[in-house]
Scaffold this motif. Sequence first.
Motif: not given
Length: 122
Positions: A16, A29, A40
Amino acid sequence: MAIHNDLGHKGEALAKAHLEAGGYEVIDENWVFGKAEIDLIAYKDGVIIFTEVKTRTGNGFGEPEDFVDERKQRLLVQAADEYIYLMNHQGDVRFDIISVLFDRYNNFKLKHIEDAFWPSAT
């Protein structure tokens, strides 16, 4: 929590951060649909990027990205189709893999594979 879950969460956090540093907006997420979970979901330049994160502590059995097999890809595509439908997204999509490989000293190597696979016609 199991150690492998901790490792997975650590890899997802690194992935991330990598995406955000690259100008991606992480919009979701751990999005679940049916038997699939998309780690993600990011957005950049009008494209939704569905990202599978694979984290390992060694590559004796293969690189982390090698574990995104055809079955996993099919599940991700099914989940992505639902996400696209729910969001009414009319633009392009892409499927990426981010692999995170840790060594015994807790150093890591992150590899971002853009367009890692494309949905098959089957």
